[in-house]
Design a protein around this motif. Structure first.
Motif, short mmCIF file in Angstrom:
data_model
loop_
_atom_site.label_atom_id
_atom_site.label_comp_id
_atom_site.label_asym_id
_atom_site.label_seq_id
_atom_site.Cartn_x
_atom_site.Cartn_y
_atom_site.Cartn_z
N LEU A 52 0.85 -1.26 0.06
CA LEU A 52 0.07 -0.03 -0.05
C LEU A 52 0.88 1.25 -0.02
CD1 LEU A 52 -2.52 -1.03 2.72
CD2 LEU A 52 -3.06 -0.86 0.26
N PRO A 53 0.49 2.43 -0.36
CA PRO A 53 1.01 3.54 -0.37
C PRO A 53 1.59 3.97 1.14
CG PRO A 53 -0.90 4.11 -1.43
CD PRO A 53 -1.08 2.65 -0.78
N ALA A 54 2.82 4.35 1.24
CA ALA A 54 3.18 4.68 2.70
C ALA A 54 2.23 5.52 3.58
CB ALA A 54 4.53 5.41 2.48
N GLY A 55 2.14 5.41 4.72
CA GLY A 55 1.14 5.97 5.45
C GLY A 55 -0.37 5.45 5.65
N MET A 56 -0.56 4.51 4.75
CA MET A 56 -1.50 3.46 4.84
C MET A 56 -1.01 1.94 4.99
SD MET A 56 -4.61 5.12 2.42
CE MET A 56 -5.16 6.69 2.80
N GLU A 57 -0.43 1.75 5.93
CA GLU A 57 0.14 0.38 6.17
C GLU A 57 -1.01 -0.79 6.52
OE1 GLU A 57 1.23 2.92 7.77
OE2 GLU A 57 3.13 3.41 7.30
N HIS A 58 -1.91 -0.28 7.01
CA HIS A 58 -2.89 -1.12 7.74
C HIS A 58 -4.14 -1.13 6.82
CE1 HIS A 58 -5.63 -2.86 10.84
NE2 HIS A 58 -6.54 -1.85 10.80
N CYS A 59 -4.91 -2.33 6.67
CA CYS A 59 -6.02 -2.56 5.80
C CYS A 59 -6.78 -3.50 6.55
CB CYS A 59 -5.73 -2.76 4.21
SG CYS A 59 -4.92 -4.39 4.01
N LEU A 60 -8.04 -3.57 5.86
CA LEU A 60 -8.97 -4.59 6.33
C LEU A 60 -9.14 -5.48 5.05
CD1 LEU A 60 -11.72 -2.80 8.37
CD2 LEU A 60 -9.49 -3.49 9.12
N ALA A 61 -9.56 -6.86 5.57
CA ALA A 61 -9.60 -7.80 4.32
C ALA A 61 -10.96 -8.46 4.57
CB ALA A 61 -8.26 -8.41 3.99
N LEU A 62 -11.91 -8.30 3.98
CA LEU A 62 -13.02 -8.99 4.21
C LEU A 62 -13.40 -9.86 2.88
CD1 LEU A 62 -15.43 -5.87 4.95
CD2 LEU A 62 -14.10 -7.31 6.44
N ARG A 63 -12.90 -11.15 3.08
CA ARG A 63 -12.97 -12.26 2.24
C ARG A 63 -14.55 -12.66 1.78
NH1 ARG A 63 -8.21 -13.89 0.57
NH2 ARG A 63 -6.45 -13.67 1.92
N SER A 64 -14.90 -12.09 0.49
CA SER A 64 -16.46 -12.36 0.48
C SER A 64 -16.87 -12.92 -0.86
CB SER A 64 -17.27 -10.96 0.71
OG SER A 64 -16.51 -10.22 -0.10
N GLY A 65 -15.90 -13.16 -1.80
CA GLY A 65 -16.11 -13.69 -3.12
C GLY A 65 -16.27 -12.39 -4.07
N PRO A 66 -16.31 -12.68 -5.43
CA PRO A 66 -16.38 -11.80 -6.26
C PRO A 66 -17.69 -11.32 -6.73
CG PRO A 66 -16.46 -13.78 -7.34
CD PRO A 66 -16.27 -14.19 -5.97
N VAL A 67 -18.89 -11.77 -6.39
CA VAL A 67 -19.99 -11.21 -6.53
C VAL A 67 -20.44 -10.11 -5.82
CG1 VAL A 67 -22.70 -12.09 -6.93
CG2 VAL A 67 -20.69 -13.39 -7.42
N VAL A 164 4.51 0.35 0.70
CA VAL A 164 5.16 -0.55 1.93
C VAL A 164 4.20 -1.63 1.88
CG1 VAL A 164 6.07 1.50 3.23
CG2 VAL A 164 3.86 0.89 3.48
N PRO A 165 4.69 -2.78 2.72
CA PRO A 165 3.97 -3.88 2.85
C PRO A 165 2.74 -3.88 3.68
CG PRO A 165 6.30 -4.36 3.24
CD PRO A 165 6.08 -3.03 3.09
N ALA A 166 1.54 -4.27 3.17
CA ALA A 166 0.33 -3.89 4.07
C ALA A 166 0.16 -4.95 5.10
CB ALA A 166 -0.79 -4.10 3.14
N CYS A 167 -0.53 -4.43 6.36
CA CYS A 167 -0.70 -5.53 7.59
C CYS A 167 -2.22 -5.82 7.61
CB CYS A 167 -0.10 -4.80 8.56
SG CYS A 167 1.47 -4.46 8.62
N PRO A 168 -2.79 -6.83 6.83
CA PRO A 168 -4.17 -6.86 6.84
C PRO A 168 -4.69 -7.26 8.12
CG PRO A 168 -3.22 -8.05 4.86
CD PRO A 168 -2.06 -7.75 5.81
N ARG A 169 -5.89 -6.95 8.47
CA ARG A 169 -6.70 -7.24 9.62
C ARG A 169 -8.00 -7.80 9.09
NH1 ARG A 169 -10.15 -3.36 13.21
NH2 ARG A 169 -11.22 -4.70 14.54
N PHE A 170 -8.12 -9.22 9.41
CA PHE A 170 -9.32 -10.04 8.87
C PHE A 170 -10.34 -9.97 9.90
CE2 PHE A 170 -7.23 -11.89 5.25
CZ PHE A 170 -5.86 -11.79 5.30
N LEU A 171 -11.39 -9.36 9.64
CA LEU A 171 -12.43 -9.42 10.59
C LEU A 171 -13.23 -10.53 10.58
CD1 LEU A 171 -14.23 -5.89 9.58
CD2 LEU A 171 -12.46 -6.29 11.60
#
Length: 333
Positions: A52-67, A164-171
């Motif tokens: 991700l762009p520097a300054g946004m290292e943290h993201c949420l990943a909601l695995r839900s499929g493509p539909v 920078v490498p992202a650090c996903p948080r899986f809900l």
């Protein structure tokens, strides 16, 4: 209200990084005036970006499929648990579909195609969007329903960023209800093999092209020029091209270096999606067509002889996929 304002940015991944419209959404978020302590979090509904762009290292990943409908149910479920105050998405086909379904599930409002955003000290999102075909700017506040939701107009080039490498948080939310639609297969949208959002050249056709079969000649021209294929809403409604090609207020917004408008009358709705092109060439048999008022070069002609002559010249000069493989005659382009 809670002093900490959390803004979710709905993104998609491509080759390990956010895709083009998502880059533009992240850039737009950087420009938003907001109270101190406001956090902007990229949210991925399919695969998360590895970088991700520097300054946004943290993201949420909601695995839900493509539909889209299953993504919306998953997103709504996560929103109920995490309670972000604001959700933003790019105003693409995917972003508009996802946010419309999600807003319905959450019984909240949605402002579409915003061109300006700011967050007030009381946490209200001030949403600015064109109205009446771009002749007015409307300012919108969602005073009661939550979350506040908007799609952001995107189009044209985007800047490169330090990654920078992202650090996903899986809900780990409750299981969302099953979707009403199941994806059976994916088929790439026929836009000439080039993304409308990223293309430097767009060849667009309107109702004046006459038929779906005639549109194939525009696709041939686009391939020769290394361009994306666009279409007016009237051409899409007539079945000449898929909605994925639609340029305008209810379709894609593009900012290419060259926009070639073939058989397009120039309705206000269409102009809203392409008027910021660096150069516009319009071809129309009607000398009074509104498109000529916005064109740098206007050609009053039936579209087919013009396109065939242009194709013949490009082929003679050795252009293939936008590249010239032999010197131009007299050194002219």
């Amino acid at each position: 209200m809670n002093d900490a304002i959390c803004v979710w940015l709905l993104c998609r991944e491509a080759n390990g990084v956010p895709d083009g419209p998502s880059w533009q959404l992240l850039e737009a978020a950087e420009r938003i005036q907001a109270p101190a302590g406001t956090t902007f979090v990229p949210v991925f509904l399919e695969e998360p970006a590895a970088r991700l762009p520097a300054g946004m290292e943290h993201c949420l990943a909601l695995r839900s499929g493509p539909v889209a409908c299953s993504q919306a149910r998953r997103l709504a479920d996560a929103v109920r648990q995490e309670r972000p105050q604001i959700i933003l998405a790019p105003a693409t086909v995917w972003g508009r579909t996802l946010t419309a379904i999600t807003a319905g599930l959450l019984e909240t409002g949605l402002a579409a195609d915003c061109t300006g955003l700011s967050i007030r000290g009381d946490g209200l999102l001030l949403q600015t969007r064109p109205a009446f075909g771009g002749r007015l700017l409307a300012e919108i506040l969602t005073r009661e329903a939550r979350p506040q939701m908007a799609t952001v107009r995107v189009g044209g080039a985007w800047q490169t960023h330090d990654l920078v490498p992202a650090c996903p948080r899986f809900l780990m939310t409750a299981q969302a209800p099953p979707a009403d639609v199941v994806l059976l297969a994916r088929e790439a949208a026929d836009s000439g093999g080039v993304s409308l959002a990223a293309s430097r050249i767009v060849v667009a056709g309107g109702l004046g092209v006459g038929s779906r079969e005639h549109f194939q000649l525009l696709r041939r021209l686009a391939r020769r020029m290394g361009a994306a294929v666009g279409a007016s809403r009237s051409a899409v409604n007539a079945g000449f091209a898929p909605y994925a090609c639609q340029v305008g207020q209810s379709g894609h917004t593009v900012q290419p270096e060259l926009y070639l408008a073939i058989g397009i009358s120039g309705a206000v709705q269409h102009l809203a999606g392409m008027k910021n092109a660096r150069r516009i060439i319009a071809v129309n048999s009607d000398p009074g067509a509104p498109i000529f008022d916005n064109a740098d070069v206007g050609v009053v002609s039936d579209w087919r002889p013009y396109v065939e002559a242009l194709l013949a010249e490009l082929e003679r000069q050795g252009f293939e996929n936008g590249k010239n493989h032999q010197p131009l005659v007299g050194g002219q382009s």
